[in-house]
Design an enzyme around this catalytic site. Structure first.
Site: not given
Length: 317
Positions: A228, A237
Site C-alpha cells: 500500500e 498494480h
C-alpha cells in the site's frame, strides 16, 4: 518488457480501469483471508467520479514523472518519511500494540532498503533490475481512538472526525497510516498522489498490520503495508488493473492479471511475448512470503514524486 505510457489520454484511460473488488461491510473478526484484496484502484475510481479535476492533477503528475525519468533528475540522497499511525479499535485485538506498530515500520525500512531477508531470493532473470529504493521511515506519533464500529469500509470514513474517525496529521509532510477493521475482505488501500490532503495516506486492516499480535497468515509479514505504501508513492498494480495492462514501469514484465498464493517459478504470461511474470514483486497480489522485490523502474518512479515540483516534494527533499 513493456514501454512506459506517457500520453495523458492513455493515462486517463488507465485510471478509469475498474477493479472488481467490493467493500461490503463484514465483521472484522471473520475467518482470516487467504487471497489478497487491495481496494486502492477501486477507491481511485470512486474519487475520479466524484472529482473530475483529480484526473487532470494525476495526468500532470504522470507527465512530470515521465519528464523526471527522461531527464534523470531524480532524488539524490536519502528520503526519510515520518509516519503517524492512527489506531481505531472496537476490540482489544484491534487496539494493536506499540510493538506491533513498530514492527510494521521495521518491515517498511527493510523492504524499501533491500534489507529484507528474502531479497536474495530474487531469480537470476530479475537480479539485474532488483532495487534498493533507499527510502526510510521513522515512527512519529501513535494516536488511538475507541469506536463502536464493526467495519469502516473504503469510503475514507476512518479519516473523518465527523464519521467517528481520525483526521490525518500534517498529511503534506507526514505519512498517515490507519489501522482499523476495514471489512469486505479488503486488507488495505492507499490514496495515490494527487488526491485531497484531507484523505491522504494508507489504511491497513488491523489483522494484517505488522508482524505480531493480531496479524494473520498468509498476510502476517507486514507486506500489506509495503504494497500500500508503494501505491502511496505512485506505483500501480503490476498487471495494470487490466488484462495485459501496463503499470507504467518499463522494466516489469506484462502480467495477464493478478497472481495469488505462492506461484511456482517460472510463471509465464500469455500476453505478447509470453514473458516470465515478476510474481515476487511487492505490487502483485501474492502471499506475504512470496513478495520480496521492487524493480529499478519502480524505484525511479517513486523517487520522481519527491523531487522539486513532484507530488510529494513537501517531504523536504
Amino acid at each position: 518488457m513493456k514501454k512506459v505510457l506517457i500520453s495523458a489520454v492513455t493515462a486517463l484511460l488507465l485510471f478509469s480501469c475498474q477493479n472488481d473488488q467490493t467493500a461490503e461491510s463484514k465483521d472484522s473478526e471473520a475467518t482470516a483471508l487467504t487471497r489478497r484484496a487491495c481496494a486502492s484502484q477501486q477507491v481511485l475510481d470512486e474519487q475520479l467520479r466524484a472529482d473530475p479535476t483529480l484526473a487532470i492533477r494525476m495526468n500532470e503528475i504522470e507527465a512530470f514523472t515521465n519528464k523526471a525519468l527522461i531527464s534523470g533528475k531524480l532524488v539524490n540522497g536519502k528520503v526519510q518519511i515520518p509516519v503517524v499511525v492512527n489506531v481505531l479499535y472496537r476490540t482489544a485485538a484491534q487496539n494493536i500494540s506499540d510493538a506491533q506498530i513498530q514492527s510494521q515500520i521495521d518491515v517498511l525500512n527493510k523492504d524499501f532498503n533491500a534489507l529484507n531477508s528474502d531479497y536474495n531470493s530474487v531469480p537470476a532473470l530479475f537480479a539485474g533490475v532488483k532495487a534498493n529504493v533507499g527510502i526510510s521511515f521513522v515512527l512519529d506519533q501513535i494516536i488511538r481512538k475507541s469506536t463502536t464500529k464493526t467495519s469502516w469500509g473504503t469510503n475514507d470514513a476512518m479519516k473523518k472526525v465527523a464519521q467517528g474517525g481520525l483526521a490525518p496529521t500534517s498529511p503534506t509532510t507526514k505519512l498517515n497510516l490507519w489501522s482499523c477493521a476495514i471489512g469486505g475482505g479488503i486488507l488495505g488501500y492507499a490514496q495515490f498522489p494527487g488526491g485531497a490532503a484531507a484523505t491522504d495516506g494508507v489504511v491497513i486492516d488491523s489483522k494484517y498490520f505488522g508482524l505480531s499480535g493480531a496479524a494473520n497468515a498468509p498476510f502476517n509479514l507486514g507486506r500489506t503495508g509495503t504494497h500500500e505504501v508503494g501505491h502511496w508513492m505512485n506505483l500501480r498494480h503490476i498487471w495494470g488493473d487490466a488484462t495485459c495492462g501496463s503499470d507504467l514501469v518499463a522494466d516489469t514484465p506484462t502480467h495477464n492479471e493478478e497472481n495469488y498464493g505462492v506461484p511456482a517459478y517460472p510463471h509465464y504470461s500469455t500476453c505478447s511475448g509470453t514473458p516470465v511474470e515478476m510474481t515476487m514483486n511487492y505490487m502483485d497480489y501474492v502471499d506475504d512470503n512470496a513478495m520480496y522485490m521492487f524493480s529499478t523502474g519502480q524505484k525511479n518512479r517513486m523517487a520522481a514524486i519527491f523531487v522539486t515540483g513532484g507530488a510529494r516534494a513537501a517531504f523536504g527533499i
